[in-house]
Design a protein around this motif. Sequence first.
Motif, PDB file in Angstrom:
ATOM      1  N   ALA A  30      -3.773  -4.887   1.531  1.00 46.73           N
ATOM      2  CA  ALA A  30      -3.722  -4.648   0.178  1.00 46.73           C
ATOM      3  C   ALA A  30      -4.046  -5.833  -0.726  1.00 46.73           C
ATOM      4  O   ALA A  30      -4.898  -5.942  -1.764  1.00 46.73           O
ATOM      5  CB  ALA A  30      -2.734  -3.661  -0.143  1.00 46.73           C
ATOM      6  N   LYS A  31      -2.997  -6.661  -0.586  1.00 45.55           N
ATOM      7  CA  LYS A  31      -3.053  -8.048  -1.713  1.00 45.55           C
ATOM      8  C   LYS A  31      -4.167  -8.896  -1.118  1.00 45.55           C
ATOM      9  O   LYS A  31      -4.660  -9.325  -2.248  1.00 45.55           O
ATOM     10  CB  LYS A  31      -1.630  -8.956  -0.869  1.00 45.55           C
ATOM     11  CG  LYS A  31      -0.403  -8.288  -1.215  1.00 45.55           C
ATOM     12  CD  LYS A  31       0.696  -9.073  -0.880  1.00 45.55           C
ATOM     13  CE  LYS A  31       0.713  -9.666   0.625  1.00 45.55           C
ATOM     14  NZ  LYS A  31       1.222  -8.345   1.359  1.00 45.55           N
ATOM     15  N   ALA A  54     -11.029  -7.538  -6.486  1.00 43.49           N
ATOM     16  CA  ALA A  54     -10.667  -7.491  -7.964  1.00 43.49           C
ATOM     17  C   ALA A  54     -10.207  -8.562  -8.553  1.00 43.49           C
ATOM     18  O   ALA A  54     -10.143  -8.557  -9.930  1.00 43.49           O
ATOM     19  CB  ALA A  54      -9.464  -6.241  -7.932  1.00 43.49           C
ATOM     20  N   ASN A  94      -1.406  -7.810 -15.721  1.00 39.47           N
ATOM     21  CA  ASN A  94      -1.421  -7.340 -14.486  1.00 39.47           C
ATOM     22  C   ASN A  94      -0.040  -7.109 -13.880  1.00 39.47           C
ATOM     23  O   ASN A  94       0.838  -7.633 -13.972  1.00 39.47           O
ATOM     24  CB  ASN A  94      -2.085  -8.617 -13.606  1.00 39.47           C
ATOM     25  CG  ASN A  94      -2.084  -8.279 -12.019  1.00 39.47           C
ATOM     26  OD1 ASN A  94      -1.943  -7.294 -11.611  1.00 39.47           O
ATOM     27  ND2 ASN A  94      -2.450  -9.312 -11.487  1.00 39.47           N
ATOM     28  N   THR A 144       0.820  -1.073   0.104  1.00 35.60           N
ATOM     29  CA  THR A 144       0.131  -0.056   0.142  1.00 35.60           C
ATOM     30  C   THR A 144       0.674   1.129   0.046  1.00 35.60           C
ATOM     31  O   THR A 144       0.577   2.165  -0.629  1.00 35.60           O
ATOM     32  CB  THR A 144      -0.933  -0.216   1.292  1.00 35.60           C
ATOM     33  OG1 THR A 144      -1.598  -1.242   1.217  1.00 35.60           O
ATOM     34  CG2 THR A 144      -1.929   1.326   0.989  1.00 35.60           C
ATOM     35  N   TRP A 195      -7.158  -7.329  -0.595  1.00 31.38           N
ATOM     36  CA  TRP A 195      -8.096  -6.691  -1.047  1.00 31.38           C
ATOM     37  C   TRP A 195      -8.288  -6.754  -2.733  1.00 31.38           C
ATOM     38  O   TRP A 195      -9.304  -7.127  -3.152  1.00 31.38           O
ATOM     39  CB  TRP A 195      -7.982  -5.327  -0.757  1.00 31.38           C
ATOM     40  CG  TRP A 195      -9.325  -4.472  -1.256  1.00 31.38           C
ATOM     41  CD1 TRP A 195     -10.297  -4.026  -0.515  1.00 31.38           C
ATOM     42  CD2 TRP A 195      -9.433  -3.656  -2.465  1.00 31.38           C
ATOM     43  NE1 TRP A 195     -11.069  -3.553  -1.320  1.00 31.38           N
ATOM     44  CE2 TRP A 195     -10.454  -3.091  -2.520  1.00 31.38           C
ATOM     45  CE3 TRP A 195      -8.399  -3.824  -3.420  1.00 31.38           C
ATOM     46  CZ2 TRP A 195     -10.980  -2.420  -3.677  1.00 31.38           C
ATOM     47  CZ3 TRP A 195      -8.868  -2.929  -4.842  1.00 31.38           C
ATOM     48  CH2 TRP A 195     -10.122  -2.283  -4.631  1.00 31.38           C
ATOM     49  N   PHE A 196      -7.113  -6.864  -3.082  1.00 33.29           N
ATOM     50  CA  PHE A 196      -6.850  -7.085  -4.529  1.00 33.29           C
ATOM     51  C   PHE A 196      -7.428  -8.541  -5.149  1.00 33.29           C
ATOM     52  O   PHE A 196      -8.059  -8.522  -6.073  1.00 33.29           O
ATOM     53  CB  PHE A 196      -5.436  -6.824  -5.086  1.00 33.29           C
ATOM     54  CG  PHE A 196      -4.791  -5.400  -5.001  1.00 33.29           C
ATOM     55  CD1 PHE A 196      -5.892  -4.599  -6.337  1.00 33.29           C
ATOM     56  CD2 PHE A 196      -4.010  -4.720  -4.456  1.00 33.29           C
ATOM     57  CE1 PHE A 196      -5.369  -3.474  -6.357  1.00 33.29           C
ATOM     58  CE2 PHE A 196      -3.526  -3.440  -4.490  1.00 33.29           C
ATOM     59  CZ  PHE A 196      -4.327  -2.640  -5.610  1.00 33.29           C
ATOM     60  N   TYR A 197      -6.927  -9.458  -4.097  1.00 32.99           N
ATOM     61  CA  TYR A 197      -7.643 -10.770  -4.453  1.00 32.99           C
ATOM     62  C   TYR A 197      -8.893 -11.252  -4.574  1.00 32.99           C
ATOM     63  O   TYR A 197      -9.787 -11.658  -5.296  1.00 32.99           O
ATOM     64  CB  TYR A 197      -6.811 -12.005  -3.717  1.00 32.99           C
ATOM     65  CG  TYR A 197      -7.112 -13.183  -3.952  1.00 32.99           C
ATOM     66  CD1 TYR A 197      -6.911 -14.051  -5.151  1.00 32.99           C
ATOM     67  CD2 TYR A 197      -8.111 -14.080  -2.979  1.00 32.99           C
ATOM     68  CE1 TYR A 197      -7.155 -15.214  -5.190  1.00 32.99           C
ATOM     69  CE2 TYR A 197      -8.488 -15.141  -3.436  1.00 32.99           C
ATOM     70  CZ  TYR A 197      -7.877 -15.932  -4.380  1.00 32.99           C
ATOM     71  OH  TYR A 197      -8.185 -17.075  -4.663  1.00 32.99           O
ATOM     72  N   ILE A 203      -7.356 -10.109  -8.509  1.00 36.35           N
ATOM     73  CA  ILE A 203      -6.042 -10.121  -9.022  1.00 36.35           C
ATOM     74  C   ILE A 203      -4.973 -10.838  -7.991  1.00 36.35           C
ATOM     75  O   ILE A 203      -5.012 -10.502  -6.831  1.00 36.35           O
ATOM     76  CB  ILE A 203      -5.789  -8.572  -9.023  1.00 36.35           C
ATOM     77  CG1 ILE A 203      -6.430  -7.724 -10.057  1.00 36.35           C
ATOM     78  CG2 ILE A 203      -4.156  -8.387  -9.539  1.00 36.35           C
ATOM     79  CD1 ILE A 203      -6.223  -6.291 -10.197  1.00 36.35           C
ATOM     80  N   TYR A 221      -1.410 -11.749  -6.264  1.00 37.21           N
ATOM     81  CA  TYR A 221      -0.085 -11.016  -6.401  1.00 37.21           C
ATOM     82  C   TYR A 221       1.078 -12.142  -6.214  1.00 37.21           C
ATOM     83  O   TYR A 221       1.018 -12.761  -5.305  1.00 37.21           O
ATOM     84  CB  TYR A 221      -0.215 -10.145  -4.972  1.00 37.21           C
ATOM     85  CG  TYR A 221       1.165  -9.309  -4.700  1.00 37.21           C
ATOM     86  CD1 TYR A 221       1.132  -8.257  -5.302  1.00 37.21           C
ATOM     87  CD2 TYR A 221       2.204 -10.003  -4.135  1.00 37.21           C
ATOM     88  CE1 TYR A 221       2.338  -7.386  -4.942  1.00 37.21           C
ATOM     89  CE2 TYR A 221       3.302  -8.929  -3.926  1.00 37.21           C
ATOM     90  CZ  TYR A 221       3.469  -7.911  -4.418  1.00 37.21           C
ATOM     91  OH  TYR A 221       4.487  -7.046  -4.266  1.00 37.21           O
TER      92      TYR A 221
END
Length: 732
Positions: free
Chosen positions: A566-567, A574, A671, A500, A569-571, A576, A578
Motif C-alpha cells: 500500500a505504501k 498518488a 496528507n 491496508t 502504491w500511494f507513492y 504521497i 508515508y
Amino acid sequence: MPANALPGVSRRRVWVNTATKRIVAAGGIAVICAIALIIGYLLWVVLPMLAPASIKLHSSHDLSLETALQVASDDRFETVTIIHSDGRVEFRDSTSFDLVDEVNLIEAVLKSAKPVFPTADTYAALTEENDLVFFKVTHTIRFDGGDRRRIENRAEVLFESSAVPLMDVLDHDVFRGSAELRVAALASDGTITIHEYEDVEDSYELDEPRKLEIEPWGRNTKDLQILLGPRGRWLYEVDESTGDYRLIDIATIRRFHIAAEGSLVGQNDKFLLLAPILGRYSFLVATESGRLDHWSLGPTPSGSDFRKIREFYFASPIGKVVAEHRRKGFLAIDRTGGAHLGFTTSRRLLASASLGEIPRIVDFSPRGDRLLAIGSEATNVYKVSNKHPEISWSTLWGKVWYEGYEDPVFSWQSSSADTDFESKFSLQPLLFGTIKAAFYAMLIATPLAIMGAIYTAVFMSPGMRNWIKPGIEIMAALPTVILGFLAGLWLAPIVEKHLTSVLLLFIVLPIGVFLFALVVQLLPRTISKRFDGWLAALTIPVLVLLAYVTINNDAWISNLIFGMDAKLWFYEKAGIDYDQRNALIIGLAMGLAVIPTIFSISEDAIYGVPQHLVEGSLALGATQWQTLIRVVLLTASPGIFSAVMIGLGRAVGETMIVLMATGNTPIMDFNIFQGMRTFAANIAVEMPESEVGSTHFRILFLTAFVLFVLTFLFNTIAEVVRHRLRKRYGNL
C-alpha cells in the motif's frame, strides 16, 4: 424543635448562604485574575519585539585617523581596534578613545587590510610589494590579584610570517575554513588565480599551494571586483561599470566551471556597488535609481544562479553598505549622509539617522549594538538599538523568500549548526499543524464519542451503564505521555506494517456491526429481548474477530486491492509519501484521549433530558428513534455542542501525544500520512534550548499567546452557540 430555635436556624442559613456566595465569587474573581495575569505576562514578554529600532550618536572624538585601513571592536565593545597603513595596530578604549596599546605588527606599507571570510578576528593585509600577510587580533579577559579584571589585547602575524606573493594584483579575497585557506587574486590582465592551502594551522608556515587559473573575462580589469562565496566554493566576479557578473564554480581546485552569467541591474539603471551579507549566500546591489536590490544564490532550472528576491527603496542613491557580523542586517548610507538600518529577511527599514557625510570607514560591533564611523574630521560612535529585526507581519504569517530557496515559502527553522543561518520564524506551519492534528483527532473522536453517548444514555441497560460510563471517564485521567509513548513506539510500527488492513478496518468494522445488529434483529423476539441493553457487550467479540482476521490477512488484501504494498502504491500512483509517525497515528491516539471528554459531557446532556418529554413523545405515537432524533438530541444539543468544542480545545492544546507520535516536522501538507508540528509541541521542544530574551524566546511566547487566543476563541464560539441552542430548544 422549639419555636424559639427557628430564628437561630434561619440566621445560620443566611450566614452559610452569604459565605457560600462570597467564596464562589472569590473563586471566580481568582480565576479571572489568573487568566489576566497569564495574558499580561505573555504580552510583557512579547511586546518588546515591537519596540522600534534607533540609531543615536553615542560619542564623538576629534580623531581623523587618516592612515586607518580597518576598524573593529571586541565582543563587549570595550576595545576598539584600528589597523593602519603603516603596519600599526592600535587598541583604544571604546568610551574615551584613549590609546590603550599599540603593536607595530608589519614592517611594510599596507595597501589594504581585509577581514578573512568568514572569520571575525583574522585579517589579510596586502603590502606595497603585493605580498599578502595574515594576522590575528584577540582580546582576552584576565584577572590579576583576585577580582581585578583587565583585557589583554594582542595582534600577531600568522603562519610564521609566511606570505602569499601576488604579482600585479588589482583585487583579492580570502576564505579560511577549518583546515584550508583559499586566496583569490585578480591580475591586471584579467586572470584570476586561486591559491589553495591545505592543513593550515596558525603556528606553522604555509606550504606550497595548489593553483587554479581562471581565464580573463574580456572586460576592463580596473572595473572588476571579485568575492569568494559560501565555504569558498564559489567565486563572484562583477563588472562595476555595467553590473554584469560571472558566477564561477570552484568547488574543486583542479578545474572551474562558469555556472552562470548575467546582469544585476536593468537596462535603464546604473550599478553603483555590491556588498555581501553574512554567509555570502546573498548580497545587496545599489543602483543609481536609489534602489537596493537583494540577490541570492540558489538553484534554478538550469543549475545555480543569482535571483533578485527583494528590493529596498531610498530617496537618494546609496553610497556605502555595511553588513552586520552575526545577522542578516545592514546599514545603507546614501549620498546625503543619511544612514538607514535594514534587515533583509523581514524586508524592513528599521531606523534612519543622519551621519552628516559618508564615512571613509564604517563597521558594526560584533553584536550589532554599536556603529564605528571614521570620517574626514572625527571618529563617531553610534548606539544602535535593534534587538528583534527579524520580526514583521510577513515573516510571521506570510511567505518569505529565503536565501537559497527557489520560491517564497512558509517555513519554521529556528536554529542550525551553521553560523550563517537565516532564522525562519513563520507561524503558519505551526498553526497548520495544530489545526491538522485537531482535525484528524476530532474526525475519529467525535462520531465515536457522540454515538457511544447516545447508546449509553438511551439504549444501554442501567447495570451495564454503571460499568461503562465510569470506565470511560477514568480514561480521561490517563496521562497523555503514556498514550504518546504507546502511539509512537507500539502503534506506529503496527500501522506501517499493516497499513491496508488498518485503513480497511474503518469500513469493515461498521459493516460488521451493522450485519451483527441485523442478525440479532431477525432473531425471534423471545430470544432477542434477553439481550436488550447488553448488545454492546455481545458486539465486542465480533469486533475483535473482524480486526484479527483483517490484520492477519494484510498482505493478501493489499495485493488484492493495490496489486502491491500500500505504501508503495500511494507513492508511485498518488505521489504521497508515508511517514511512520503521521496524522493517522495522531488521529487514533489523540482521538482516544479526547473521546472521554466528549463522551462524558454528551452522555450527561442526553441522559439529563427530562423524562416527561420522552414519555410525551412516545404517548403521541412517535417511535423511539423519532423521539431520540426530534426530542432528545435537540434538547441535549447545547450540551453535545459544548462537549465537541471542549474536546476540540483539548485537542488543540495537546502536547505530549503530538510531541511523541509525530516527526515534529513543520510542513504544510494535509496528507494524513505526513506528520506535523503543533504550537504546543513546538514550545515543549524548543523552549529549553532558547536563549532568554532572544527573538526565538519571545516568539515561543508569542506562539503560546496565539494558542491561548485560539482556545479562547473556540470556547467563546462554543458558549455563544450553546446559549442560542438552549434558547431555541430549551422550551421543548
